[in-house]
Design an enzyme around this catalytic site. Structure first.
Site, PDB file in Angstrom:
ATOM      1  N   PRO A   1      15.628  -8.608  -4.968  1.00 25.64           N
ATOM      2  CA  PRO A   1      16.017  -8.009  -6.251  1.00 25.64           C
ATOM      3  C   PRO A   1      17.516  -7.705  -6.263  1.00 25.64           C
ATOM      4  CG  PRO A   1      14.152  -6.830  -5.270  1.00 25.64           C
ATOM      5  CD  PRO A   1      14.679  -7.762  -4.220  1.00 25.64           C
TER       6      PRO A   1
ATOM      7  N   SER B   1      21.404 -20.978  -6.431  1.00 20.66           N
ATOM      8  CA  SER B   1      22.008 -21.887  -5.456  1.00 20.66           C
ATOM      9  C   SER B   1      20.860 -22.636  -4.760  1.00 20.66           C
ATOM     10  CB  SER B   1      22.842 -21.092  -4.452  1.00 20.66           C
ATOM     11  OG  SER B   1      22.093 -19.984  -3.986  1.00 20.66           O
TER      12      SER B   1
ATOM     13  N   HIS C   1      26.150 -33.344 -15.950  1.00 24.87           N
ATOM     14  CA  HIS C   1      26.734 -32.340 -15.046  1.00 24.87           C
ATOM     15  C   HIS C   1      28.123 -31.886 -15.538  1.00 24.87           C
ATOM     16  CE1 HIS C   1      26.498 -30.821 -10.639  1.00 24.87           C
ATOM     17  NE2 HIS C   1      27.221 -30.003 -11.388  1.00 24.87           N
TER      18      HIS C   1
ATOM     19  N   SER D   1      30.973 -26.987 -15.604  1.00 28.19           N
ATOM     20  CA  SER D   1      32.297 -26.349 -15.451  1.00 28.19           C
ATOM     21  C   SER D   1      33.406 -27.173 -16.123  1.00 28.19           C
ATOM     22  CB  SER D   1      32.612 -26.175 -13.959  1.00 28.19           C
ATOM     23  OG  SER D   1      32.726 -27.438 -13.327  1.00 28.19           O
TER      24      SER D   1
HETATM   25  P1  NDP Z   1      25.568 -17.085  -6.661  1.00 24.48           P
HETATM   26  O1  NDP Z   1      25.575 -17.200  -5.180  1.00 24.48           O
HETATM   27  O2  NDP Z   1      26.317 -15.984  -7.306  1.00 24.48           O
HETATM   28  O3  NDP Z   1      24.071 -17.008  -7.182  1.00 24.48           O
HETATM   29  C1  NDP Z   1      23.054 -17.775  -6.658  1.00 24.48           C
HETATM   30  C2  NDP Z   1      21.751 -17.090  -6.966  1.00 24.48           C
HETATM   31  O4  NDP Z   1      20.673 -17.946  -6.583  1.00 24.48           O
HETATM   32  C3  NDP Z   1      21.568 -15.778  -6.235  1.00 24.48           C
HETATM   33  O5  NDP Z   1      21.217 -14.791  -7.179  1.00 24.48           O
HETATM   34  C4  NDP Z   1      20.402 -16.046  -5.298  1.00 24.48           C
HETATM   35  O6  NDP Z   1      19.637 -14.881  -5.169  1.00 24.48           O
HETATM   36  C5  NDP Z   1      19.661 -17.112  -6.081  1.00 24.48           C
HETATM   37  N1  NDP Z   1      18.687 -17.847  -5.305  1.00 24.48           N
HETATM   38  C6  NDP Z   1      18.817 -18.448  -4.100  1.00 24.48           C
HETATM   39  N2  NDP Z   1      17.642 -18.972  -3.718  1.00 24.48           N
HETATM   40  C7  NDP Z   1      16.760 -18.708  -4.720  1.00 24.48           C
HETATM   41  C8  NDP Z   1      15.393 -18.986  -4.927  1.00 24.48           C
HETATM   42  N3  NDP Z   1      14.670 -19.630  -4.029  1.00 24.48           N
HETATM   43  N4  NDP Z   1      14.817 -18.573  -6.079  1.00 24.48           N
HETATM   44  C9  NDP Z   1      15.529 -17.913  -7.003  1.00 24.48           C
HETATM   45  N5  NDP Z   1      16.818 -17.601  -6.858  1.00 24.48           N
HETATM   46  C10 NDP Z   1      17.421 -17.991  -5.730  1.00 24.48           C
HETATM   47  O7  NDP Z   1      26.070 -18.495  -7.193  1.00 24.48           O
HETATM   48  P2  NDP Z   1      26.628 -18.893  -8.645  1.00 24.48           P
HETATM   49  O8  NDP Z   1      25.863 -18.127  -9.656  1.00 24.48           O
HETATM   50  O9  NDP Z   1      28.091 -18.822  -8.660  1.00 24.48           O
HETATM   51  O10 NDP Z   1      26.198 -20.440  -8.692  1.00 24.48           O
HETATM   52  C11 NDP Z   1      24.838 -20.799  -8.620  1.00 24.48           C
HETATM   53  C12 NDP Z   1      24.659 -22.292  -8.511  1.00 24.48           C
HETATM   54  O11 NDP Z   1      24.903 -22.926  -9.749  1.00 24.48           O
HETATM   55  C13 NDP Z   1      25.619 -23.025  -7.546  1.00 24.48           C
HETATM   56  O12 NDP Z   1      25.202 -22.887  -6.208  1.00 24.48           O
HETATM   57  C14 NDP Z   1      25.563 -24.451  -8.045  1.00 24.48           C
HETATM   58  O13 NDP Z   1      24.521 -25.151  -7.407  1.00 24.48           O
HETATM   59  C15 NDP Z   1      25.218 -24.293  -9.525  1.00 24.48           C
HETATM   60  N6  NDP Z   1      26.372 -24.635 -10.379  1.00 24.48           N
HETATM   61  C16 NDP Z   1      26.243 -25.649 -11.280  1.00 24.48           C
HETATM   62  C17 NDP Z   1      27.266 -25.944 -12.134  1.00 24.48           C
HETATM   63  C18 NDP Z   1      27.132 -27.043 -13.124  1.00 24.48           C
HETATM   64  O14 NDP Z   1      28.139 -27.657 -13.455  1.00 24.48           O
HETATM   65  N7  NDP Z   1      25.947 -27.301 -13.636  1.00 24.48           N
HETATM   66  C19 NDP Z   1      28.555 -25.238 -12.093  1.00 24.48           C
HETATM   67  C20 NDP Z   1      28.578 -24.192 -11.115  1.00 24.48           C
HETATM   68  C21 NDP Z   1      27.515 -23.916 -10.302  1.00 24.48           C
HETATM   69  P3  NDP Z   1      18.904 -14.491  -3.800  1.00 24.48           P
HETATM   70  O15 NDP Z   1      19.860 -14.786  -2.689  1.00 24.48           O
HETATM   71  O16 NDP Z   1      18.552 -13.072  -3.979  1.00 24.48           O
HETATM   72  O17 NDP Z   1      17.707 -15.380  -3.750  1.00 24.48           O
HETATM   73  C1  DGY Z   2      29.584 -26.526  -8.791  1.00 30.24           C
HETATM   74  O1  DGY Z   2      30.646 -25.895  -8.843  1.00 30.24           O
HETATM   75  O2  DGY Z   2      28.756 -26.376  -7.897  1.00 30.24           O
HETATM   76  C2  DGY Z   2      29.327 -27.498  -9.888  1.00 30.24           C
HETATM   77  O3  DGY Z   2      28.127 -28.110  -9.779  1.00 30.24           O
HETATM   78  C3  DGY Z   2      30.432 -28.483 -10.083  1.00 30.24           C
HETATM   79  O4  DGY Z   2      31.393 -27.922 -10.920  1.00 30.24           O
END
Ligand code: NDP
Ligand code: DGY
Length: 327
Positions: A187, A217, A293, A296
């Site tokens: 949480p 992530s 994709h 960003s």
């Molecule tokens: P953060 O590390 O801030 O957040 C990641 C979140 O994922 C955490 O809250 C973590 O919570 C959660 N998480 C991990 N494992 C699980 C699970 N099994 N079930 C549910 N939640 C889970 O990262 P960001 O928010 O900065 O980025 C998140 C992801 O978004 C990046 O890793 C990337 O893959 C993707 N992304 C995609 C982009 C795009 O262009 N589409 C651009 C940027 C990012 P907890 O550890 O409590 O589980």
């Molecule tokens: C990220 O940052 O992980 C995105 O997927 C690419 O911008």
């Protein structure tokens, strides 16, 4: 400094000209200019003898790459917040710094997630096709034609209430949703309090949500998290949006769920593989909107991301503390 003594940087694919120019003021830079993702061969050839690597998601930086690069490698700098393509443990063990680009892309990615929620809820892709194909006039007499879903009053489920998940929740809250639920491995009470979100199990989130938004992530706990069982738990009207990574979805199961009406629609910024082949069955479905994709990909964000990668590389090769370390 004589050019032979400048630190050597390899960019695994083309980088924006302004970033390249800045890097070239201080480093000897080689760029893989070939179109598309680098082949493994090009990657292994390019990394040899480098001090720094400018990398992107989906280009695996594993043991072999690090071995071939050599012991002088100081930093792997990724143009992403996602880190799943890099062997972090091995980098740590070898004293190689790893930088990433957290925070600076949160807003752009959250805006895209909200765009996908809106576009799928109001079936914008189907609407645009109908106008282009000239069927507007013939179907308009049916007052339920292209009926959409309203966001206000709905339950939004966020899978991964991290930086991006929270930014999405804040934006969707402004649409007067009735409830926000979220799930994750632990949480996150502080973030949850900011949007009045309730922590629930993954199953409960699937059952309750009208919009299921994945922003987590990737790790071993969530590969294929969205499988047949998960889609079965969702409502027949549920909309699934994914801005995380394609590997968290069993795409065959998603296809079946969308085609059979087990769920209402999907909006995907990420797929597995990327790019998604034009022959992929998901692309035949009217209720599946896929974008390449672009989370960003805004002018302001991409400039800041590239500047941050360059700043990290310069700090890394000059032995200064890097700005956004991955560990
Ligand atoms: P953060 O590390 O801030 O957040 C990641 C979140 O994922 C955490 O809250 C973590 O919570 C959660 N998480 C991990 N494992 C699980 C699970 N099994 N079930 C549910 N939640 C889970 O990262 P960001 O928010 O900065 O980025 C998140 C992801 O978004 C990046 O890793 C990337 O893959 C993707 N992304 C995609 C982009 C795009 O262009 N589409 C651009 C940027 C990012 P907890 O550890 O409590 O589980
Ligand atoms: C990220 O940052 O992980 C995105 O997927 C690419 O911008």
């Amino acid at each position: 400094m004589a050019s032979s003594r400048l630190p050597k940087v390899f960019a695994v694919k083309a980088i924006p000209p302004a970033g390249l120019a800045r890097l070239r003021q201080h480093c000897q830079v080689t760029v893989n200019e070939k179109k598309g993702w680098p082949t493994r061969e090009d990657l292994l050839q390019g990394v040899r003898g480098m001090d720094a690597l400018f990398v992107f998601p989906f280009v695996k930086i594993d043991r072999e790459v690090l071995d071939v690069a050599g012991p002088q490698l100081k930093i792997v700098a990724t143009h992403s917040v996602g880190l799943e393509h890099i062997d972090l443990e091995l980098c740590k063990e070898r004293g190689i710094k790893v930088s990433y680009t957290p925070d600076v892309l949160t807003t752009a990615t959250a805006e895209l997630a909200v765009s996908l929620v809106l576009a799928t809820a109001r079936r914008l892709d189907e609407c645009f096709c109908a106008v282009k194909e000239g069927v507007w006039g013939t179907c308009w007499e049916n007052s339920l034609w292209l009926l959409g879903k309203q966001i206000s009053g709905s339950v939004v489920g966020i899978v991964g209430l991290g930086r991006i998940g929270l930014a999405i929740a804040k934006r969707l809250a402004a649409f007067e949703v009735s409830k926000i639920v979220y799930t994750g491995r632990t949480p996150r009470p502080e973030s949850a309090a900011a949007v009045g979100a309730e922590f629930v199990s993954f199953d409960e989130l699937c059952k309750q949500s009208d919009f299921v938004v994945a922003s987590c992530s990737v790790n071993e706990s969530n590969k294929n998290l969205f499988n047949r069982e998960a889609f079965k738990k969702m409502k027949p009207t549920s909309i699934f949006v994914n801005v995380a990574r394609g590997v968290i979805v069993d795409q065959e199961a998603l296809y079946e769920a969308l085609a059979s009406g087990e769920i209402g629609a999907a909006g995907l910024d990420v797929t597995n593989p990327e790019p998604l082949p034009p022959s992929d069955p998901l692309l035949t479905l009217p209720n599946c909107l896929i974008v390449p994709h672009i989370g960003s990909l805004t002018d302001t964000t991409r400039k800041i991301m590239c500047d941050l990668v360059v700043d990290n590389i310069l700090a890394g090769v000059e032995g200064r503390p890097i700005i956004s370390p991955a560990f």
